[in-house]
Design a protein around this motif. Structure first.
Motif, PDB file in Angstrom:
ATOM      1  N   SER A 195       0.856  -1.189   0.000  1.00  0.00           N
ATOM      2  CA  SER A 195       0.000   0.000   0.000  1.00  0.00           C
ATOM      3  C   SER A 195       0.897   1.247   0.000  1.00  0.00           C
ATOM      4  O   SER A 195       2.096   1.171   0.301  1.00  0.00           O
ATOM      5  CB  SER A 195      -0.881   0.003   1.242  1.00  0.00           C
ATOM      6  N   PHE A 196       0.283   2.390  -0.322  1.00  0.00           N
ATOM      7  CA  PHE A 196       1.042   3.633  -0.280  1.00  0.00           C
ATOM      8  C   PHE A 196       1.534   3.896   1.147  1.00  0.00           C
ATOM      9  O   PHE A 196       2.622   4.400   1.349  1.00  0.00           O
ATOM     10  CB  PHE A 196       0.191   4.798  -0.793  1.00  0.00           C
ATOM     11  N   LYS A 197       0.707   3.509   2.109  1.00  0.00           N
ATOM     12  CA  LYS A 197       1.080   3.726   3.518  1.00  0.00           C
ATOM     13  C   LYS A 197       2.354   2.940   3.856  1.00  0.00           C
ATOM     14  O   LYS A 197       3.250   3.448   4.512  1.00  0.00           O
ATOM     15  CB  LYS A 197      -0.088   3.286   4.419  1.00  0.00           C
ATOM     16  N   VAL A 256      -3.294   0.422  -5.319  1.00  0.00           N
ATOM     17  CA  VAL A 256      -1.952  -0.023  -4.921  1.00  0.00           C
ATOM     18  C   VAL A 256      -0.927   0.752  -5.746  1.00  0.00           C
ATOM     19  O   VAL A 256      -1.208   1.146  -6.872  1.00  0.00           O
ATOM     20  CB  VAL A 256      -1.739  -1.533  -5.168  1.00  0.00           C
ATOM     21  N   PRO A 257       0.251   0.947  -5.158  1.00  0.00           N
ATOM     22  CA  PRO A 257       1.276   1.663  -5.922  1.00  0.00           C
ATOM     23  C   PRO A 257       1.765   0.840  -7.110  1.00  0.00           C
ATOM     24  O   PRO A 257       1.754  -0.388  -7.054  1.00  0.00           O
ATOM     25  CB  PRO A 257       2.403   1.878  -4.910  1.00  0.00           C
ATOM     26  N   THR A 258       2.170   1.509  -8.173  1.00  0.00           N
ATOM     27  CA  THR A 258       2.748   0.802  -9.321  1.00  0.00           C
ATOM     28  C   THR A 258       4.208   0.452  -8.986  1.00  0.00           C
ATOM     29  O   THR A 258       4.752   0.917  -7.987  1.00  0.00           O
ATOM     30  CB  THR A 258       2.742   1.699 -10.575  1.00  0.00           C
ATOM     31  N   THR A 274       6.312   6.773 -19.553  1.00  0.00           N
ATOM     32  CA  THR A 274       4.999   7.319 -19.251  1.00  0.00           C
ATOM     33  C   THR A 274       4.001   6.172 -19.285  1.00  0.00           C
ATOM     34  O   THR A 274       4.082   5.299 -20.137  1.00  0.00           O
ATOM     35  CB  THR A 274       4.640   8.392 -20.286  1.00  0.00           C
ATOM     36  N   GLY A 275       3.093   6.171 -18.330  1.00  0.00           N
ATOM     37  CA  GLY A 275       2.152   5.048 -18.230  1.00  0.00           C
ATOM     38  C   GLY A 275       2.514   4.137 -17.071  1.00  0.00           C
ATOM     39  O   GLY A 275       1.722   3.321 -16.642  1.00  0.00           O
ATOM     40  N   SER A 276       3.752   4.318 -16.533  1.00  0.00           N
ATOM     41  CA  SER A 276       4.195   3.451 -15.440  1.00  0.00           C
ATOM     42  C   SER A 276       3.773   4.000 -14.085  1.00  0.00           C
ATOM     43  O   SER A 276       3.910   3.333 -13.071  1.00  0.00           O
ATOM     44  CB  SER A 276       5.720   3.343 -15.472  1.00  0.00           C
ATOM     45  N   GLY A 277       3.258   5.210 -14.070  1.00  0.00           N
ATOM     46  CA  GLY A 277       2.915   5.852 -12.791  1.00  0.00           C
ATOM     47  C   GLY A 277       4.081   6.677 -12.255  1.00  0.00           C
ATOM     48  O   GLY A 277       4.141   7.004 -11.079  1.00  0.00           O
ATOM     49  N   LYS A 278       5.004   7.072 -13.134  1.00  0.00           N
ATOM     50  CA  LYS A 278       6.207   7.764 -12.663  1.00  0.00           C
ATOM     51  C   LYS A 278       5.903   9.154 -12.087  1.00  0.00           C
ATOM     52  O   LYS A 278       6.589   9.611 -11.192  1.00  0.00           O
ATOM     53  CB  LYS A 278       7.271   7.837 -13.747  1.00  0.00           C
ATOM     54  N   THR A 279       4.843   9.802 -12.600  1.00  0.00           N
ATOM     55  CA  THR A 279       4.532  11.132 -12.075  1.00  0.00           C
ATOM     56  C   THR A 279       4.206  11.042 -10.582  1.00  0.00           C
ATOM     57  O   THR A 279       4.700  11.838  -9.783  1.00  0.00           O
ATOM     58  CB  THR A 279       3.360  11.764 -12.849  1.00  0.00           C
ATOM     59  N   ILE A 281      -3.631   9.311 -21.918  1.00  0.00           N
ATOM     60  CA  ILE A 281      -5.000   9.145 -22.401  1.00  0.00           C
ATOM     61  C   ILE A 281      -5.427   7.743 -21.984  1.00  0.00           C
ATOM     62  O   ILE A 281      -5.249   6.784 -22.721  1.00  0.00           O
ATOM     63  CB  ILE A 281      -5.051   9.283 -23.936  1.00  0.00           C
ATOM     64  N   PRO A 282      -5.952   7.593 -20.782  1.00  0.00           N
ATOM     65  CA  PRO A 282      -6.093   6.263 -20.202  1.00  0.00           C
ATOM     66  C   PRO A 282      -7.097   5.344 -20.899  1.00  0.00           C
ATOM     67  O   PRO A 282      -6.981   4.152 -20.782  1.00  0.00           O
ATOM     68  CB  PRO A 282      -6.528   6.518 -18.758  1.00  0.00           C
ATOM     69  N   HIS A 283      -8.042   5.904 -21.640  1.00  0.00           N
ATOM     70  CA  HIS A 283      -9.105   4.999 -22.078  1.00  0.00           C
ATOM     71  C   HIS A 283      -9.011   4.558 -23.547  1.00  0.00           C
ATOM     72  O   HIS A 283      -9.976   4.154 -24.129  1.00  0.00           O
ATOM     73  CB  HIS A 283     -10.467   5.649 -21.807  1.00  0.00           C
TER      74      HIS A 283
HETATM   75  P1  AMP Z   1       2.260   8.395 -15.592  1.00  0.00           P
HETATM   76  O1  AMP Z   1       3.187   7.254 -15.923  1.00  0.00           O
HETATM   77  O2  AMP Z   1       2.732   9.148 -14.418  1.00  0.00           O
HETATM   78  O3  AMP Z   1       2.001   9.259 -16.782  1.00  0.00           O
HETATM   79  O4  AMP Z   1       0.842   7.769 -15.154  1.00  0.00           O
HETATM   80  C1  AMP Z   1       0.030   7.066 -16.041  1.00  0.00           C
HETATM   81  C2  AMP Z   1      -1.384   6.919 -15.527  1.00  0.00           C
HETATM   82  O5  AMP Z   1      -1.416   6.007 -14.430  1.00  0.00           O
HETATM   83  C3  AMP Z   1      -2.023   8.200 -15.027  1.00  0.00           C
HETATM   84  O6  AMP Z   1      -3.331   8.260 -15.570  1.00  0.00           O
HETATM   85  C4  AMP Z   1      -2.096   8.046 -13.532  1.00  0.00           C
HETATM   86  O7  AMP Z   1      -3.246   8.704 -13.013  1.00  0.00           O
HETATM   87  C5  AMP Z   1      -2.225   6.546 -13.373  1.00  0.00           C
HETATM   88  N1  AMP Z   1      -1.649   6.040 -12.106  1.00  0.00           N
HETATM   89  C6  AMP Z   1      -0.546   6.471 -11.484  1.00  0.00           C
HETATM   90  N2  AMP Z   1      -0.331   5.750 -10.367  1.00  0.00           N
HETATM   91  C7  AMP Z   1      -1.326   4.851 -10.283  1.00  0.00           C
HETATM   92  C8  AMP Z   1      -1.653   3.816  -9.346  1.00  0.00           C
HETATM   93  N3  AMP Z   1      -0.898   3.581  -8.279  1.00  0.00           N
HETATM   94  N4  AMP Z   1      -2.745   3.089  -9.588  1.00  0.00           N
HETATM   95  C9  AMP Z   1      -3.504   3.310 -10.686  1.00  0.00           C
HETATM   96  N5  AMP Z   1      -3.262   4.268 -11.612  1.00  0.00           N
HETATM   97  C10 AMP Z   1      -2.177   5.023 -11.413  1.00  0.00           C
END
Ligand code: AMP
Length: 450
Positions: free
Chosen positions: A24-26, A45-47, A69-74, A328-330
């Protein structure tokens, strides 16, 4: 040069052990209020990159994140920054450098979403947008600035009272692209005017020589967090190709859009002109299609993207300007209408679907002229793709209607061209800027194009 020859100048970053099961993030050390913000965004859950990078960042270490991008790096860099900001509130606290305007807005959206409950203010500083309003926004001293390097340097040099001498965090996002886009001088200038005593996060999809050099210049004793091996396409992505005669491409496209109706599509074309033409063609056939390419003004590009994001349009046609980095998630289906000339772009394009655990499809159009390029793609991804099943007779039944729509689209395209020329207002098109730069040899305006 042999690998490792340059190592004497800086120690190799520590490699993080492979990530275990998502926690978890916690568990990662994220504070309650930010855990709630993640929860509200639907981040359960965290990526992987978050699991690896957040704990080390929270320990105060510099981080090199090898992630796309797409990995949740932001989230991986935004959460530690927001947490540090909560602990020691300060204005002009963090700077995120990113290569494109679209990415800057996306990053800003995530900062706003994660930080809204704690009152975080962020500002986007990018080219193509009025400098005056940006100066006013900077005068208000936001907590976080998300910027493309060129425009930020303009402000550092020309905006009275603005400096980054108190900065605590620097993020270089998509560092490989920043450097490939010739922003090296700007990045150097920025590094010179921010404190050496700061935390630095460097994220990059690939570890190029230039990125290594930047790492040595900008990071102190960093921890390396790498999440995916290079050039892998995700398992939930079903990849297909179709082998067709070039002259029937449009009819096959219309056939596929009908077959897969109800999905959202991203269609990649090789040129701005073909993107615009195909969008007009599809609209003439009743599809809700919208273009996104470099010859459109920044406002129009953002408008297109927003309409697509809001699902008011189901088909986004784009050049490779849009193939990387856009969130563009969808997108359900990616269509390579024009095959990418660089095979690596294939990975980036199809990476627009099957994100964050969802499934998706990609279909690559291969004509008689594209066989070699297609073989290179198959070689790069290490597998042979199956053909997308089609009923050829049904495609042929479409040709007449498609030919009529093509004719109208060509006419519309010509009219648009004439209107543009007569307005003589093409200042913000990439093409116009490119031409002017060639003529003037100017560097300053070139930045506007991104
Ligand atoms: P990024 O790689 O930062 O561009 O993130 C890609 C997408 O993943 C964005 O739409 C985020 O909102 C989403 N995202 C980031 N972290 C998570 C997470 N832990 N669970 C689900 N989606 C996530």
């Amino acid at each position: 040069m042999a690998a490792g020859e340059e190592e004497g100048s800086a120690p190799e970053p520590e490699q993080e052990p492979a990530a275990e099961e998502p926690r978890s993030f916690k568990d990662l050390g994220v504070t309650d209020v930010l855990c709630e913000a993640c929860d509200q965004l639907g981040w359960k859950v965290p990526t992987k990159i978050q699991v690896e990078a957040i704990p080390v960042a929270l320990q105060g270490r510099d981080v090199i994140g090898l992630a796309e991008t797409g990995s949740g790096k932001t989230g991986a860099f935004a959460l530690p920054i927001l947490q540090a900001l909560l602990e020691t509130p300060q204005r002009l606290f963090a700077l995120v450098l990113t290569p494109t305007r679209e990415l800057a807005f996306q990053i800003s959206e995530q900062f706003e979403a994660l930080g809204s409950s704690i009152g975080v203010q962020s500002t986007v500083i990018v080219g193509g947008i009025d400098t005056m309003s940006q100066s006013l926004a900077l005068a208000k001293k936001p907590h976080v600035i998300i910027a493309t390097p060129g425009r930020l340097v303009d402000h550092l040099e020309n905006t009275k009272g603005f400096n980054l001498r108190a900065l605590k965090f620097l993020v270089m996002d998509e560092a490989d692209r920043i450097l490939n886009m010739d922003f090296e001088t700007e990045v150097d200038k920025i590094l010179k005017v921010i404190p050496r005593d700061r935390k630095t996060f460097l994220f990059s999809a690939t570890m190029t020589k230039k990125v290594q050099k930047l790492q040595r210049a900008a990071l102190k004793n960093p921890v390396k967090c790498a999440v995916s091996s290079k050039y892998q396409t995700v398992e939930k992505l079903q990849q297909y190709y179709i082998f067709i005669p070039s002259k029937f491409k449009d009819s096959y496209l219309v056939y596929i859009l009908n077959e897969l109706a109800g999905n959202s599509f991203m269609i990649f074309c090789s040129t701005c002109n073909n993107t615009q033409r195909t969008a007009l063609l599809l609209r003439n056939l009743g599809f809700t299609a919208i273009p996104l390419h470099g010859q459109m003004s920044q406002n129009k590009r953002l408008g297109s993207l927003n309409k697509f994001k809001a699902k008011a349009r189901s088909i986004l046609l784009a050049t490779d300007v849009a193939s990387r980095g856009l969130d563009i998630p969808h997108v359900d289906v990616v269509i390579n209408f024009d095959i990418p000339t660089h095979s690596k772009d294939y990975i980036h394009r199809v990476g627009r679907t099957a994100r964050a655990g969802r499934s998706g499809k990609s279909i690559t159009f291969v004509t008689q002229y594209d066989v070699e390029l297609f073989q290179r793609i198959e070689h790069l991804i290490g597998k042979k793709l199956p053909a997308f099943p089609m009923q050829e007779e049904e495609v042929m039944m479409l040709t007449e209607r498609v030919a009529e729509a093509q004719r109208i689209a060509r006419m519309e395209l010509r009219e648009q061209g004439e209107k543009k020329r007569s307005r003589n207002d093409d200042d913000d098109t990439e093409e116009a800027i490119g031409v002017r730069n060639k003529v003037a040899g100017g560097k300053k305006k070139k930045r506007k194009a991104f």
